[in-house]
Design a protein around this motif. Structure first.
Motif, mmCIF file in Angstrom:
data_model
loop_
_atom_site.group_PDB
_atom_site.id
_atom_site.type_symbol
_atom_site.label_atom_id
_atom_site.label_comp_id
_atom_site.label_asym_id
_atom_site.label_seq_id
_atom_site.Cartn_x
_atom_site.Cartn_y
_atom_site.Cartn_z
ATOM 1 N N ARG A 1 0.835 -1.206 0.000
ATOM 2 C CA ARG A 1 0.000 0.000 0.000
ATOM 3 C C ARG A 1 0.861 1.243 0.000
ATOM 4 O O ARG A 1 0.627 2.198 -0.739
ATOM 5 C CB ARG A 1 -0.848 0.044 1.281
ATOM 6 N N VAL A 2 1.827 1.232 0.879
ATOM 7 C CA VAL A 2 2.649 2.408 1.044
ATOM 8 C C VAL A 2 3.409 2.718 -0.243
ATOM 9 O O VAL A 2 3.456 3.865 -0.692
ATOM 10 C CB VAL A 2 3.621 2.203 2.216
ATOM 11 N N ILE A 3 3.986 1.702 -0.847
ATOM 12 C CA ILE A 3 4.795 1.961 -2.028
ATOM 13 C C ILE A 3 3.907 2.417 -3.181
ATOM 14 O O ILE A 3 4.316 3.220 -4.020
ATOM 15 C CB ILE A 3 5.652 0.733 -2.410
ATOM 16 N N VAL B 1 10.504 -4.041 -9.834
ATOM 17 C CA VAL B 1 10.316 -4.887 -8.663
ATOM 18 C C VAL B 1 11.608 -4.949 -7.852
ATOM 19 O O VAL B 1 12.705 -4.992 -8.415
ATOM 20 C CB VAL B 1 9.825 -6.286 -9.101
ATOM 21 N N ALA B 2 11.449 -4.899 -6.537
ATOM 22 C CA ALA B 2 12.609 -4.936 -5.656
ATOM 23 C C ALA B 2 12.367 -5.980 -4.573
ATOM 24 O O ALA B 2 11.224 -6.328 -4.285
ATOM 25 C CB ALA B 2 12.828 -3.577 -5.006
ATOM 26 N N ARG C 1 12.355 -13.882 1.442
ATOM 27 C CA ARG C 1 12.551 -12.561 0.857
ATOM 28 C C ARG C 1 11.182 -11.930 0.597
ATOM 29 O O ARG C 1 10.264 -12.593 0.138
ATOM 30 C CB ARG C 1 13.266 -12.646 -0.494
ATOM 31 N N GLY C 2 11.122 -10.666 0.900
ATOM 32 C CA GLY C 2 9.908 -9.937 0.548
ATOM 33 C C GLY C 2 10.078 -9.328 -0.827
ATOM 34 O O GLY C 2 11.189 -9.017 -1.238
ATOM 35 N N VAL C 3 8.990 -9.215 -1.531
ATOM 36 C CA VAL C 3 9.050 -8.642 -2.870
ATOM 37 C C VAL C 3 8.010 -7.529 -2.965
ATOM 38 O O VAL C 3 6.849 -7.735 -2.603
ATOM 39 C CB VAL C 3 8.737 -9.708 -3.933
ATOM 40 N N ILE C 4 8.447 -6.355 -3.384
ATOM 41 C CA ILE C 4 7.468 -5.317 -3.696
ATOM 42 C C ILE C 4 7.740 -4.780 -5.089
ATOM 43 O O ILE C 4 8.884 -4.657 -5.504
ATOM 44 C CB ILE C 4 7.495 -4.112 -2.715
ATOM 45 N N GLY C 5 6.680 -4.492 -5.803
ATOM 46 C CA GLY C 5 6.861 -4.001 -7.157
ATOM 47 C C GLY C 5 5.744 -3.060 -7.538
ATOM 48 O O GLY C 5 4.689 -3.033 -6.905
ATOM 49 N N ARG D 1 13.102 5.368 -5.480
ATOM 50 C CA ARG D 1 12.204 5.241 -4.325
ATOM 51 C C ARG D 1 12.059 3.791 -3.869
ATOM 52 O O ARG D 1 12.081 3.480 -2.696
ATOM 53 C CB ARG D 1 10.823 5.791 -4.674
ATOM 54 N N LEU D 2 11.884 2.934 -4.856
ATOM 55 C CA LEU D 2 11.631 1.536 -4.522
ATOM 56 C C LEU D 2 12.842 0.936 -3.828
ATOM 57 O O LEU D 2 12.695 0.220 -2.830
ATOM 58 C CB LEU D 2 11.307 0.767 -5.808
#
Lengths: 350, 350
Positions: free
Chosen positions: B113-115, B296-297, B306-310, B325-326
């Motif tokens: 949500r934040v990203i 994606v990072a 590992r967490g993944v956010i993209g 930012r990511l």
DNA sequence: TTTTAGCACTCATTCTCCCTGAGTGCTAAT
DNA sequence: ATTAGCACTCAGGGAGAATGAGTGCTAAAA
């Protein structure tokens, strides 16, 4: 609303037709409805009357009529026939009630997702109206010489835990002491009643383990806080786009952003009194919902809490179908919570 | 890609212009870029070359050029300058890292949500690659004569609990016995290793309390199962609509439904090797993402996870800004998990 | 008195046609 | 190698014109 039988028939026919087609309906199609053996001219006269009563609207002079919010209201209150769920639908709903979940928050979230999928409208879900919660009991479980688990249980039978690792060693006896101290001092208190002063006194009494008191108590406070704070979950926002009234972005975008706003309860209606409520267009308080309809149902969670699930859609909504599904589902959820709380993995049980 | 300095300059200017305006860029505006003292005719010749190389495209004969996916690739690999986060941005990102949360699942959700909010693009978040989990220890805590709490702890230090209410009474001694039995028989086993046969043997050994063994063990199994099952969270879908390429529903609707599909991990790319990956248009495997870009990072959660956010957006994406930012945010999350696990209320700690 | 057939009228929608202007490619001159 | 100039292309937008669904009203019929 006092209407002649024929007017009622016509109004119902118009609304049901409009719900299906999303197109203004003309006198001709209505004249063709079985059981209504009059000409289109007569229908036109009747339609003019219904419009004068504020139940119908005309987008422009040479178009058919569409129901006004008031028209839907009359339909929902008096004209609508109960929608009979098909065997298939019932099965699908029952299947959907086999929720896999752990925490109350997640159950609520999932219920929203499911109901959105089931109705093809965006849905929201939240829990409302908990009373003031207190910690009923603390347990500290030794894991190793430098770590232990805090387990707290509230008076509403919610259990939460946390593993703590310490910089220095700790004896079983110390832990025991701490445990007793916690149970005598901090049980039965609401969040507000746990004052810094109380903390200070307790820390003093704890002797060597004084630092641990604040650690455990602040965990307990977090638990209490998390139980009082309400969040809304929304799901199925994209399904809006499948409805013709939201084929234009000017209509869809503001509603979508409203729905996906960061969780702030209170922005959605909650049924008062009745377990199910229908809010049509301008009956909604929130500006963003002024030309949508909201159907919302509540279910019993226990411990003085009620769950709320609702769907949001165009005023042209298949109210009969939606209310039938929603109330069936809400009733199912109530039953689910009543008989033994949440499914496996959960942390509360009746 | 081997390009003359001037071609690089021009390509970069075109891409950066297009990223800002979303309009095909013509030779004239490029000729005006400072440091590039040539006429528009020269630019036109160069642009024709770049198009022949597959780095630019022309929507139609009389329009300017837009970057092709290949063009973006070259830009991202060679031309893009590092975006320097402003003080304000850094502060905002740091603030966002003060996540309020309890369960791992909720942390992941919130990170997404934040990203999304931070980038104005839809985001997805998931956790990947856990090893096989086992129960390390059971505790049964007597609450009253007819109820007790099960607490289990896994070898990854996740603690879960459940309150059980019984139809009949139970003595402290019985519970003690049960506890020992559980700890000797069911610790160190993965989900598969807990066989019905083992259950039968244990139930037999439990004597009077035979029914409780299966109750506790099935709870443990649910915990193990919940830890292995991966879900994707998506957030900020509505923010798609603020970008001009998704002002037409034909483009927006399929992507939105793809994004809000019921959680099924594996439908989003996960960075391999590098902690950050950029997938441009057709580089994506999923059809629905073929003309979007995904940045994606990944970040370290601990316990082999590992967490993944993209984020997902149009190929015309401000890659420099987004990656800056990511990666900053992902690094922050790594740090957060490293130093003491999750914030208050959590059930695991390093 | 109620219903109906008929007719003139309205107006959103769709299409066609035309104009405009941004931008190109090419050529000839620098 | 670069540039000025020019003819050409084509998306986008606006103005009519045609279409057709649907209405309101009137006068006749039931």
């Amino acid at each position: 609303m006092d209407l002649t039988e024929r007017k009622k028939k016509i109004l119902r026919a118009i609304i049901e037709n409009y719900i299906q087609t999303a197109e203004p309906v003309g006198s001709k199609v209505i004249a063709a409805t079985p059981g209504l053996n009059v000409s289109s001219a007569t229908i036109r006269n009747e339609m003019a009357d219904l419009e004068a009563l504020g139940l119908l609207e005309q987008p422009h002079t040479s178009a058919g009529r569409i129901p006004s919010p008031g028209g839907y209201r009359v339909y929902v209150n008096e004209l609508m026939e109960d929608y009979r769920l098909s065997v298939q639908e019932t099965r699908k709903l029952n299947e959907a009630l086999h929720l896999k979940m752990r925490e109350l928050d997640q159950v609520i979230d999932q219920a929203g997702r499911v109901i959105s999928q089931l109705t093809q409208y965006p849905a929201f879900a939240l829990a409302a109206g908990t009373s003031r919660v207190t910690i009923q009991r603390f347990d500290l479980l030794m894991v190793s010489s430098d770590s232990f688990i805090i387990v707290v249980m509230t008076d509403t039978n919610v259990v939460r835990n946390r593993l703590v690792r310490l910089p220095s060693d700790l004896s079983e006896a110390q832990l025991q002491l701490l445990n007793t101290l916690l149970n005598t001092t901090f049980t039965g208190l609401t969040l507000d009643e746990i004052t810094p002063e109380l903390m200070r006194v307790a820390s003093h009494a704890a002797g060597e383990a004084y630092g641990l008191i604040s650690l455990v108590v602040s965990f307990a406070m977090d638990v209490l806080e998390s139980l009082e704070q309400r969040t809304v979950h929304t799901a199925g926002i994209a399904s809006l786009l499948s409805h013709p009234e939201y084929r234009s972005l000017d209509r869809a975008a503001p509603l979508m952003s409203y729905l996906s706003e960061e969780e702030d309860a209170g922005r959605f209606p909650v049924p008062q009194g009745d377990p199910m409520e229908i809010l049509i267009g301008p009956e909604n308080v929130a500006d963003a919902l002024k030309d949508t309809s909201v159907v919302v149902a509540s279910y019993d969670i226990g411990d003085g809490m009620r769950g709320v699930i609702g769907v949001v859609g165009p005023t042209r909504m298949d109210y009969a179908k939606i209310t039938a599904r929603l109330s069936y589902f809400a009733a199912g959820l109530s039953r689910l919570f009543e008989q033994g709380g949440l499914p496996p993995g959960d942390d509360r049980e009746k």
